[in-house]
Design a protein around this motif. Structure first.
Motif, PDB file in Angstrom:
ATOM      1  N   VAL A 162       0.828  -1.210   0.000  1.00 14.42           N
ATOM      2  CA  VAL A 162       0.000   0.000   0.000  1.00 14.42           C
ATOM      3  C   VAL A 162       0.864   1.263   0.000  1.00 14.42           C
ATOM      4  O   VAL A 162       0.342   2.370   0.100  1.00 14.42           O
ATOM      5  CB  VAL A 162      -0.993   0.027   1.185  1.00 14.42           C
ATOM      6  CG1 VAL A 162      -1.960  -1.132   1.086  1.00 14.42           C
ATOM      7  CG2 VAL A 162      -0.287   0.052   2.530  1.00 14.42           C
ATOM      8  N   ASP A 163       2.167   1.086  -0.129  1.00 12.24           N
ATOM      9  CA  ASP A 163       3.125   2.190  -0.165  1.00 12.24           C
ATOM     10  C   ASP A 163       3.091   3.029   1.109  1.00 12.24           C
ATOM     11  O   ASP A 163       3.181   4.253   1.071  1.00 12.24           O
ATOM     12  CB  ASP A 163       2.902   3.063  -1.398  1.00 12.24           C
ATOM     13  CG  ASP A 163       4.115   3.911  -1.739  1.00 12.24           C
ATOM     14  OD1 ASP A 163       5.249   3.534  -1.355  1.00 12.24           O
ATOM     15  OD2 ASP A 163       3.936   4.971  -2.386  1.00 12.24           O
ATOM     16  N   GLY A 164       2.921   2.352   2.237  1.00 14.72           N
ATOM     17  CA  GLY A 164       2.971   3.034   3.530  1.00 14.72           C
ATOM     18  C   GLY A 164       1.732   3.835   3.846  1.00 14.72           C
ATOM     19  O   GLY A 164       0.684   3.684   3.218  1.00 14.72           O
ATOM     20  N   MET A 165       1.867   4.692   4.832  1.00 11.94           N
ATOM     21  CA  MET A 165       0.758   5.553   5.263  1.00 11.94           C
ATOM     22  C   MET A 165       0.766   6.832   4.422  1.00 11.94           C
ATOM     23  O   MET A 165       1.839   7.353   4.110  1.00 11.94           O
ATOM     24  CB  MET A 165       0.927   5.924   6.734  1.00 11.94           C
ATOM     25  CG  MET A 165       1.022   4.750   7.687  1.00 11.94           C
ATOM     26  SD  MET A 165      -0.515   3.880   7.907  1.00 11.94           S
ATOM     27  CE  MET A 165      -1.300   4.941   9.101  1.00 11.94           C
ATOM     28  N   SER A 166      -0.410   7.328   4.085  1.00 11.47           N
ATOM     29  CA  SER A 166      -0.501   8.560   3.299  1.00 11.47           C
ATOM     30  C   SER A 166      -0.095   9.749   4.158  1.00 11.47           C
ATOM     31  O   SER A 166      -0.555   9.920   5.287  1.00 11.47           O
ATOM     32  CB  SER A 166      -1.918   8.768   2.800  1.00 11.47           C
ATOM     33  OG  SER A 166      -2.024  10.033   2.165  1.00 11.47           O
ATOM     34  N   ASN A 167       0.767  10.590   3.592  1.00  8.23           N
ATOM     35  CA  ASN A 167       1.197  11.808   4.278  1.00  8.23           C
ATOM     36  C   ASN A 167       0.262  12.981   3.985  1.00  8.23           C
ATOM     37  O   ASN A 167       0.500  14.097   4.430  1.00  8.23           O
ATOM     38  CB  ASN A 167       2.615  12.189   3.848  1.00  8.23           C
ATOM     39  CG  ASN A 167       3.631  11.178   4.331  1.00  8.23           C
ATOM     40  OD1 ASN A 167       3.555  10.673   5.431  1.00  8.23           O
ATOM     41  ND2 ASN A 167       4.596  10.868   3.483  1.00  8.23           N
ATOM     42  N   LYS A 168      -0.810  12.736   3.243  1.00 10.81           N
ATOM     43  CA  LYS A 168      -1.758  13.806   2.868  1.00 10.81           C
ATOM     44  C   LYS A 168      -2.710  14.180   3.989  1.00 10.81           C
ATOM     45  O   LYS A 168      -3.278  15.249   3.975  1.00 10.81           O
ATOM     46  CB  LYS A 168      -2.557  13.391   1.635  1.00 10.81           C
ATOM     47  CG  LYS A 168      -1.729  13.262   0.387  1.00 10.81           C
ATOM     48  CD  LYS A 168      -2.614  12.862  -0.761  1.00 10.81           C
ATOM     49  CE  LYS A 168      -1.800  12.689  -2.022  1.00 10.81           C
ATOM     50  NZ  LYS A 168      -2.657  12.269  -3.142  1.00 10.81           N
ATOM     51  N   TYR A 169      -2.933  13.255   4.907  1.00  9.81           N
ATOM     52  CA  TYR A 169      -3.931  13.473   5.946  1.00  9.81           C
ATOM     53  C   TYR A 169      -3.245  13.631   7.294  1.00  9.81           C
ATOM     54  O   TYR A 169      -2.611  12.723   7.769  1.00  9.81           O
ATOM     55  CB  TYR A 169      -4.939  12.317   5.985  1.00  9.81           C
ATOM     56  CG  TYR A 169      -5.557  12.082   4.637  1.00  9.81           C
ATOM     57  CD1 TYR A 169      -6.550  12.921   4.170  1.00  9.81           C
ATOM     58  CD2 TYR A 169      -5.115  11.047   3.822  1.00  9.81           C
ATOM     59  CE1 TYR A 169      -7.118  12.736   2.922  1.00  9.81           C
ATOM     60  CE2 TYR A 169      -5.666  10.840   2.566  1.00  9.81           C
ATOM     61  CZ  TYR A 169      -6.667  11.685   2.131  1.00  9.81           C
ATOM     62  OH  TYR A 169      -7.199  11.506   0.896  1.00  9.81           O
ATOM     63  N   TRP A 170      -3.388  14.790   7.893  1.00  8.59           N
ATOM     64  CA  TRP A 170      -2.739  15.072   9.161  1.00  8.59           C
ATOM     65  C   TRP A 170      -3.780  14.942  10.207  1.00  8.59           C
ATOM     66  O   TRP A 170      -3.941  15.253  11.198  1.00  8.59           O
ATOM     67  CB  TRP A 170      -2.114  16.456   9.137  1.00  8.59           C
ATOM     68  CG  TRP A 170      -0.978  16.556   8.168  1.00  8.59           C
ATOM     69  CD1 TRP A 170      -0.881  16.000   6.924  1.00  8.59           C
ATOM     70  CD2 TRP A 170       0.234  17.249   8.350  1.00  8.59           C
ATOM     71  NE1 TRP A 170       0.292  16.311   6.336  1.00  8.59           N
ATOM     72  CE2 TRP A 170       1.012  17.087   7.181  1.00  8.59           C
ATOM     73  CE3 TRP A 170       0.751  17.996   9.371  1.00  8.59           C
ATOM     74  CZ2 TRP A 170       2.265  17.645   7.018  1.00  8.59           C
ATOM     75  CZ3 TRP A 170       1.991  18.560   9.219  1.00  8.59           C
ATOM     76  CH2 TRP A 170       2.746  18.378   8.051  1.00  8.59           C
TER      77      TRP A 170
END
Length: 112
Positions: free
Chosen positions: A104-112
């Motif tokens: 899943v290519d890690g955790m999304s950095n878009k959502y803080w």
């Protein structure tokens, strides 16, 4: 956190390493970024990881930090932990295989 978690994991006979990752700047807290850094820095010999908030100390011996062979496992899911009773929340304690985290290519950095 580290001594208490180590004691809990040793009692449960869980082979483990503990990596503590902390944000050291003044920007908004980005949990996903820290988890991604921790994953990249962790030993490649670890076949799964437990993303663990440091303010959650496990005390129930029935809580198993075992390999999540049936997919990702949220140990602090709604209904399991009173502090994290939000239906859309994924935090606290989350186990995932290295293979699935990479898929899943890690955790999304878009959502803080």
């Amino acid at each position: 956190f580290v001594p208490l978690l180590t004691e809990f994991l040793v009692k449960g006979k869980v082979n483990h390493e503990i990596w503590v990752v902390n944000q050291a700047d003044n920007y908004r807290f980005n949990r996903a970024y820290l988890i991604n850094v921790g994953f990249k820095e962790s030993s490649k010999s670890c076949d799964y990881i437990a993303m663990h908030d440091v303010d959650l100390i496990p005390v129930n011996p029935r809580l198993e930090y075992k390999y999540p062979e049936n997919g990702a496992l949220h140990l602090a899911a709604p209904g399991l932990h009173p502090k994290y009773d939000y239906e859309t929340f994924i935090g606290g304690i989350f186990l995932i295989t290295r293979k699935h985290f990479e898929a899943v290519d890690g955790m999304s950095n878009k959502y803080w």
